[in-house]
Write a protein that holds these residues in place. Structure first.
Motif, PDB file in Angstrom:
ATOM      1  N   GLU A 110       0.823  -1.211   0.000  1.00  0.00           N
ATOM      2  CA  GLU A 110       0.000   0.000   0.000  1.00  0.00           C
ATOM      3  C   GLU A 110       0.857   1.262   0.000  1.00  0.00           C
ATOM      4  O   GLU A 110       0.572   2.214  -0.716  1.00  0.00           O
ATOM      5  CB  GLU A 110      -0.970   0.017   1.183  1.00  0.00           C
ATOM      6  CG  GLU A 110      -2.144  -0.905   0.996  1.00  0.00           C
ATOM      7  CD  GLU A 110      -2.934  -0.634  -0.277  1.00  0.00           C
ATOM      8  OE1 GLU A 110      -3.223   0.539  -0.596  1.00  0.00           O
ATOM      9  OE2 GLU A 110      -3.245  -1.615  -0.979  1.00  0.00           O
TER      10      GLU A 110
ATOM     11  N   ALA B 243       2.399   1.475  -3.457  1.00  0.00           N
ATOM     12  CA  ALA B 243       1.372   1.791  -4.451  1.00  0.00           C
ATOM     13  C   ALA B 243       0.945   3.250  -4.348  1.00  0.00           C
ATOM     14  O   ALA B 243       0.755   3.923  -5.364  1.00  0.00           O
ATOM     15  CB  ALA B 243       0.171   0.873  -4.269  1.00  0.00           C
ATOM     16  N   ASN B 244       0.797   3.758  -3.137  1.00  0.00           N
ATOM     17  CA  ASN B 244       0.421   5.163  -2.963  1.00  0.00           C
ATOM     18  C   ASN B 244       1.476   6.094  -3.542  1.00  0.00           C
ATOM     19  O   ASN B 244       1.148   7.109  -4.159  1.00  0.00           O
ATOM     20  CB  ASN B 244       0.182   5.484  -1.489  1.00  0.00           C
ATOM     21  CG  ASN B 244      -1.093   4.859  -0.966  1.00  0.00           C
ATOM     22  OD1 ASN B 244      -1.994   4.521  -1.721  1.00  0.00           O
ATOM     23  ND2 ASN B 244      -1.170   4.680   0.345  1.00  0.00           N
TER      24      ASN B 244
ATOM     25  N   VAL C 288       3.579   5.399  -6.029  1.00  0.00           N
ATOM     26  CA  VAL C 288       3.599   5.273  -7.488  1.00  0.00           C
ATOM     27  C   VAL C 288       2.326   5.822  -8.112  1.00  0.00           C
ATOM     28  O   VAL C 288       2.355   6.361  -9.217  1.00  0.00           O
ATOM     29  CB  VAL C 288       3.827   3.797  -7.901  1.00  0.00           C
ATOM     30  CG1 VAL C 288       3.762   3.619  -9.393  1.00  0.00           C
ATOM     31  CG2 VAL C 288       5.173   3.324  -7.382  1.00  0.00           C
ATOM     32  N   THR C 289       1.207   5.712  -7.434  1.00  0.00           N
ATOM     33  CA  THR C 289      -0.061   6.209  -7.961  1.00  0.00           C
ATOM     34  C   THR C 289       0.029   7.697  -8.266  1.00  0.00           C
ATOM     35  O   THR C 289      -0.541   8.166  -9.250  1.00  0.00           O
ATOM     36  CB  THR C 289      -1.200   5.919  -6.965  1.00  0.00           C
ATOM     37  OG1 THR C 289      -1.321   4.505  -6.815  1.00  0.00           O
ATOM     38  CG2 THR C 289      -2.528   6.467  -7.449  1.00  0.00           C
ATOM     39  N   LYS C 290       0.758   8.431  -7.467  1.00  0.00           N
ATOM     40  CA  LYS C 290       0.908   9.875  -7.685  1.00  0.00           C
ATOM     41  C   LYS C 290       1.556  10.186  -9.030  1.00  0.00           C
ATOM     42  O   LYS C 290       1.343  11.243  -9.588  1.00  0.00           O
ATOM     43  CB  LYS C 290       1.722  10.490  -6.548  1.00  0.00           C
ATOM     44  CG  LYS C 290       1.023  10.409  -5.207  1.00  0.00           C
ATOM     45  CD  LYS C 290       1.913  10.890  -4.089  1.00  0.00           C
ATOM     46  CE  LYS C 290       1.240  10.651  -2.748  1.00  0.00           C
ATOM     47  NZ  LYS C 290       2.097  10.993  -1.621  1.00  0.00           N
ATOM     48  N   THR C 291       2.341   9.253  -9.561  1.00  0.00           N
ATOM     49  CA  THR C 291       2.998   9.466 -10.863  1.00  0.00           C
ATOM     50  C   THR C 291       2.137   8.983 -12.014  1.00  0.00           C
ATOM     51  O   THR C 291       2.471   9.210 -13.174  1.00  0.00           O
ATOM     52  CB  THR C 291       4.342   8.706 -10.927  1.00  0.00           C
ATOM     53  OG1 THR C 291       4.098   7.298 -10.942  1.00  0.00           O
ATOM     54  CG2 THR C 291       5.253   9.071  -9.775  1.00  0.00           C
ATOM     55  N   GLY C 292       1.042   8.274 -11.710  1.00  0.00           N
ATOM     56  CA  GLY C 292       0.191   7.736 -12.746  1.00  0.00           C
ATOM     57  C   GLY C 292       0.749   6.481 -13.392  1.00  0.00           C
ATOM     58  O   GLY C 292       0.295   6.063 -14.450  1.00  0.00           O
TER      59      GLY C 292
ATOM     60  N   LEU D 297       1.067   3.312 -11.842  1.00  0.00           N
ATOM     61  CA  LEU D 297       0.631   2.041 -11.267  1.00  0.00           C
ATOM     62  C   LEU D 297      -0.457   1.425 -12.134  1.00  0.00           C
ATOM     63  O   LEU D 297      -1.484   2.050 -12.400  1.00  0.00           O
ATOM     64  CB  LEU D 297       0.106   2.232  -9.843  1.00  0.00           C
ATOM     65  CG  LEU D 297      -0.396   0.963  -9.157  1.00  0.00           C
ATOM     66  CD1 LEU D 297       0.755  -0.020  -8.953  1.00  0.00           C
ATOM     67  CD2 LEU D 297      -1.053   1.299  -7.837  1.00  0.00           C
TER      68      LEU D 297
ATOM     69  N   ASN E 286      -1.410  -2.162 -11.631  1.00  0.00           N
ATOM     70  CA  ASN E 286      -2.129  -3.113 -10.784  1.00  0.00           C
ATOM     71  C   ASN E 286      -1.230  -3.533  -9.638  1.00  0.00           C
ATOM     72  O   ASN E 286      -0.013  -3.388  -9.703  1.00  0.00           O
ATOM     73  CB  ASN E 286      -2.535  -4.347 -11.595  1.00  0.00           C
ATOM     74  CG  ASN E 286      -3.541  -5.216 -10.887  1.00  0.00           C
ATOM     75  OD1 ASN E 286      -4.168  -4.801  -9.920  1.00  0.00           O
ATOM     76  ND2 ASN E 286      -3.692  -6.440 -11.339  1.00  0.00           N
ATOM     77  N   LYS E 287      -1.823  -4.076  -8.603  1.00  0.00           N
ATOM     78  CA  LYS E 287      -1.078  -4.675  -7.499  1.00  0.00           C
ATOM     79  C   LYS E 287      -1.819  -5.924  -7.071  1.00  0.00           C
ATOM     80  O   LYS E 287      -3.040  -5.985  -7.155  1.00  0.00           O
ATOM     81  CB  LYS E 287      -0.899  -3.698  -6.343  1.00  0.00           C
ATOM     82  CG  LYS E 287      -2.179  -3.220  -5.717  1.00  0.00           C
ATOM     83  CD  LYS E 287      -1.880  -2.194  -4.647  1.00  0.00           C
ATOM     84  CE  LYS E 287      -3.048  -1.894  -3.801  1.00  0.00           C
ATOM     85  NZ  LYS E 287      -4.027  -1.010  -4.140  1.00  0.00           N
TER      86      LYS E 287
END
Length: 66
Positions: A36, A39-40, A42-46, A48, A50-51
């Motif tokens: 988590e 993922a959080n 990496v999500t900010k960079t767009g 991600l 899947n996990k």
């Protein structure tokens, strides 16, 4: 937040659109927490896609990773 996990592998994809994956081991709750946090970030960079957490992989899975 810190979690007791062990990094087994970072696999960078070549020729598959830059996809990659990491393999961690540890107790399920610690691995979930570590995933988590990562993922959080990496999500900010767009970036991600899947996990997935496999809580009880078969022994053969580990034999193929190491």
């Amino acid at each position: 937040m810190a979690a007791q996990v062990k990094l087994i592998e970072i696999r960078l994809g070549m020729g598959i659109g830059g996809k990659s994956y990491i393999t961690l081991t540890g107790d399920v709750s610690s691995v979930k927490a570590a995933v988590e946090v990562g993922a959080n970030a990496v999500t900010k960079t767009g970036m991600l896609l899947n996990k997935e957490i496999v809580a009880s992989p078969r022994k053969e899975v580990f034999n193929n990773l190491l």
